[in-house]
Motif scaffolding. Structure first.
Motif, PDB file in Angstrom:
ATOM      1  N   MET A   1       0.853  -1.198   0.000  1.00  0.00           N
ATOM      2  CA  MET A   1       0.000   0.000   0.000  1.00  0.00           C
ATOM      3  C   MET A   1       0.885   1.243   0.000  1.00  0.00           C
ATOM      4  N   ASP A   2       0.493   2.253  -0.791  1.00  0.00           N
ATOM      5  CA  ASP A   2       1.319   3.452  -0.875  1.00  0.00           C
ATOM      6  C   ASP A   2       1.156   4.320   0.373  1.00  0.00           C
ATOM      7  N   GLU A   3       2.022   5.319   0.501  1.00  0.00           N
ATOM      8  CA  GLU A   3       2.055   6.155   1.691  1.00  0.00           C
ATOM      9  C   GLU A   3       0.776   6.965   1.871  1.00  0.00           C
ATOM     10  N   HIS A   4       0.149   7.381   0.750  1.00  0.00           N
ATOM     11  CA  HIS A   4      -1.069   8.184   0.852  1.00  0.00           C
ATOM     12  C   HIS A   4      -2.192   7.374   1.501  1.00  0.00           C
ATOM     13  N   ASN A   5      -2.420   6.168   1.033  1.00  0.00           N
ATOM     14  CA  ASN A   5      -3.484   5.337   1.595  1.00  0.00           C
ATOM     15  C   ASN A   5      -3.200   4.970   3.056  1.00  0.00           C
ATOM     16  N   LYS A   6      -1.922   4.763   3.339  1.00  0.00           N
ATOM     17  CA  LYS A   6      -1.559   4.455   4.716  1.00  0.00           C
ATOM     18  C   LYS A   6      -1.855   5.652   5.627  1.00  0.00           C
ATOM     19  N   ARG A   7      -1.619   6.864   5.114  1.00  0.00           N
ATOM     20  CA  ARG A   7      -1.895   8.070   5.888  1.00  0.00           C
ATOM     21  C   ARG A   7      -3.405   8.250   6.093  1.00  0.00           C
ATOM     22  N   VAL A   8      -4.187   7.832   5.113  1.00  0.00           N
ATOM     23  CA  VAL A   8      -5.648   7.909   5.249  1.00  0.00           C
ATOM     24  C   VAL A   8      -6.125   7.007   6.394  1.00  0.00           C
ATOM     25  N   ILE A   9      -5.605   5.791   6.430  1.00  0.00           N
ATOM     26  CA  ILE A   9      -5.973   4.856   7.502  1.00  0.00           C
ATOM     27  C   ILE A   9      -5.540   5.393   8.858  1.00  0.00           C
ATOM     28  N   SER A  34      -7.519  -4.614  -0.822  1.00  0.00           N
ATOM     29  CA  SER A  34      -7.635  -5.950  -0.246  1.00  0.00           C
ATOM     30  C   SER A  34      -7.408  -5.922   1.265  1.00  0.00           C
ATOM     31  N   THR A  35      -7.946  -6.933   1.922  1.00  0.00           N
ATOM     32  CA  THR A  35      -7.757  -7.064   3.369  1.00  0.00           C
ATOM     33  C   THR A  35      -6.283  -7.228   3.717  1.00  0.00           C
ATOM     34  N   ALA A  36      -5.561  -7.953   2.891  1.00  0.00           N
ATOM     35  CA  ALA A  36      -4.132  -8.165   3.144  1.00  0.00           C
ATOM     36  C   ALA A  36      -3.362  -6.846   3.114  1.00  0.00           C
ATOM     37  N   ASP A  37      -3.739  -5.948   2.189  1.00  0.00           N
ATOM     38  CA  ASP A  37      -3.065  -4.644   2.106  1.00  0.00           C
ATOM     39  C   ASP A  37      -3.336  -3.804   3.357  1.00  0.00           C
ATOM     40  N   ILE A  38      -4.566  -3.857   3.835  1.00  0.00           N
ATOM     41  CA  ILE A  38      -4.912  -3.095   5.042  1.00  0.00           C
ATOM     42  C   ILE A  38      -4.185  -3.658   6.246  1.00  0.00           C
ATOM     43  N   ASP A  39      -4.133  -4.994   6.361  1.00  0.00           N
ATOM     44  CA  ASP A  39      -3.418  -5.614   7.473  1.00  0.00           C
ATOM     45  C   ASP A  39      -1.934  -5.241   7.444  1.00  0.00           C
ATOM     46  N   GLU A  40      -1.375  -5.212   6.257  1.00  0.00           N
ATOM     47  CA  GLU A  40       0.037  -4.845   6.126  1.00  0.00           C
ATOM     48  C   GLU A  40       0.260  -3.395   6.542  1.00  0.00           C
ATOM     49  N   ALA A  41      -0.661  -2.513   6.158  1.00  0.00           N
ATOM     50  CA  ALA A  41      -0.543  -1.105   6.538  1.00  0.00           C
ATOM     51  C   ALA A  41      -0.656  -0.936   8.052  1.00  0.00           C
ATOM     52  N   LEU A  42      -1.524  -1.705   8.684  1.00  0.00           N
ATOM     53  CA  LEU A  42      -1.692  -1.618  10.138  1.00  0.00           C
ATOM     54  C   LEU A  42      -0.426  -2.065  10.864  1.00  0.00           C
ATOM     55  N   VAL A  43       0.203  -3.105  10.381  1.00  0.00           N
ATOM     56  CA  VAL A  43       1.451  -3.574  10.988  1.00  0.00           C
ATOM     57  C   VAL A  43       2.547  -2.515  10.845  1.00  0.00           C
ATOM     58  N   GLU A  44       2.613  -1.872   9.688  1.00  0.00           N
ATOM     59  CA  GLU A  44       3.618  -0.829   9.468  1.00  0.00           C
ATOM     60  C   GLU A  44       3.351   0.380  10.362  1.00  0.00           C
ATOM     61  N   LEU A  45       2.078   0.708  10.559  1.00  0.00           N
ATOM     62  CA  LEU A  45       1.735   1.823  11.448  1.00  0.00           C
ATOM     63  C   LEU A  45       2.101   1.502  12.892  1.00  0.00           C
TER      64      LEU A  45
END
Length: 246
Positions: A1-9, A34-45
């Motif tokens: 997931m790119d930085e923009h979407n991660k910042r949105v979450i 995808s759910t996997a992309d969101i889970d990955e973004a949450l772990v990075e956050l």
């Protein structure tokens, strides 16, 4: 997931008043994420906030940001109101329900060795930590108490398996004397599933007891019939012997 979407979450989680699920966060975007992309973004956050005063945690009802425990002494200075303190009776009752659920009020009293006042149960229900999820199929049909998702959220727990292991096994031993089996909690199981399983165990025990009683009755009848047959065989011989005597 790119930085923009991660910042949105990240922004949505910081601004949300309630925990957000992955399904909630997927609605933030027009495109399919995808759910996997969101889970990955949450772990990075989580990693990004690892050394900060706030932390991203996964609890029973979703994901949320909360202050770290080390920050509590400073934040308490901004809120002069002290959190409510609960008596030992309230905390013991809550612990028994958490580890032995679903459990009736009578079973709680057996474990504690003293009566549980209505005020204790009312405090736990008003706090949203326990609730009646059903009734036990026995005399009086007493209510079955269990913890709620609010209880897990307030303790920052994902599920019941996240509860700390008891160091003192005495409460467990006392509970086993009541005939209760220790419940193995499944992360995917619901409270209703646990209640249904418990009721199924009771039904099976009742059926086994009925079979034993039926077998006992059959044995008694068989023995009685044998005695009657033996009596009938002996009776004619007795009459003949009496005739010969005369």
């Amino acid at each position: 997931m790119d930085e923009h979407n991660k910042r949105v979450i990240e922004t949505a989680l910081l601004c949300a008043q309630e925990p957000l699920t992955v399904a909630d966060m997927s609605r933030l975007f027009v495109e399919d994420i995808s759910t996997a992309d969101i889970d990955e973004a949450l772990v990075e956050l989580q990693r990004f906030w690892d050394n900060k005063g706030m932390e991203l945690v996964h609890i029973a009802t979703g994901w949320r940001f909360q202050s770290r425990l080390s920050m509590r002494e400073y934040l308490d200075r901004l809120t002069p109101e002290k959190p409510p303190k609960y008596s030992r009776a309230v905390m013991e009752t809550l612990a028994i329900i958490a580890y032995r659920q679903p459990v009736t009020r009578g079973e709680i009293e057996e474990i504690r060795g003293v009566a549980v006042s209505s005020n204790v149960m009312k405090q736990l229900e008003d706090r949203g930590w326990v609730e009646v999820i059903g009734h036990k199929e026995t005399i009086g049909r007493p209510g079955l108490y269990a913890t709620t998702k609010q209880f897990l959220d307030d303790l920052s727990l994902t599920n019941l398996q996240s509860l700390p292991i008891l160091e003192d096994a005495a409460p467990m031993a006392a509970a086993e004397q009541l005939g209760q089996a220790v419940i193995e909690f499944d992360p995917s199981a619901t409270v209703e599933t646990v209640v249904i399983d418990t009721q199924s165990m009771e039904v099976n025990e009742s059926e086994d007891a009925a079979v034993e009683v039926a077998e006992l009755e059959i044995t008694e009848v068989t023995e009685e019939e044998t005695v009657i047959e033996d009596t009938e065989e002996v009776t004619p011989e007795s009459e003949d012997n009496s005739g010969e005597t005369k």
